[in-house]
Scaffold this active site. Sequence first.
Site, PDB file in Angstrom:
ATOM      1  N   VAL A  89       3.938   5.779  -1.320  1.00  0.00           N
ATOM      2  CA  VAL A  89       3.810   5.130  -2.623  1.00  0.00           C
ATOM      3  C   VAL A  89       2.519   4.323  -2.651  1.00  0.00           C
ATOM      4  O   VAL A  89       2.225   3.558  -1.740  1.00  0.00           O
ATOM      5  CB  VAL A  89       5.012   4.200  -2.891  1.00  0.00           C
ATOM      6  CG1 VAL A  89       4.842   3.447  -4.203  1.00  0.00           C
ATOM      7  CG2 VAL A  89       6.306   5.009  -2.898  1.00  0.00           C
ATOM      8  N   CYS A  90       1.759   4.510  -3.727  1.00  0.00           N
ATOM      9  CA  CYS A  90       0.488   3.805  -3.859  1.00  0.00           C
ATOM     10  C   CYS A  90       0.515   2.990  -5.147  1.00  0.00           C
ATOM     11  O   CYS A  90       0.215   3.498  -6.222  1.00  0.00           O
ATOM     12  CB  CYS A  90      -0.647   4.826  -3.884  1.00  0.00           C
ATOM     13  SG  CYS A  90      -2.255   4.055  -4.029  1.00  0.00           S
TER      14      CYS A  90
END
Length: 170
Positions: A89-90
Amino acid sequence: MTELQSALLLRRQLTELNKNPVEGFSAGLIDGNDLYRWEVLIIGPPDTLYEGGVFKAHLTFPKDYPLRPPEMKFITEIWHPNVDKNGDVCISILHEPGEDKYGYEKPEERWLPIHTVETIMISVISMLADPNGDSPANVDAAKEWREDRNGEFKRKVARCVRRSQETAFE
């Protein structure tokens, strides 16, 4: 922050989430003894393409939490501009504190020690509802989201939602 203080904080957050669940996700330990490795189940938010999905992810906390953010990785396959193809997840809230060397994020958008598992998960659920196409982790998903949201992007997300339902409780 000592490792003991960090572990106590994580134990307190887990206890609180189990006592007062937050809509949209549930959390527990991957291995009953390791407070630094959590598994979360995220329910796809209503009125989004992810609605009905049950997405499993892992949160891995550093020993100096909350001074540094955890890493989050989807275990369930998910097609999203802000989740790379490996499931990482960014989003800003999970980026190391301080200045962004690329100038995209203000320091206050990045990790702050006041964040909790609850604030992280609320941000991730919000990310599912409203992707950030300006700073994608998955360039292909971002391109489809911008150019073919109701076509190929929607089909790929629907496939991920179906698979997530099939594998949610394995």
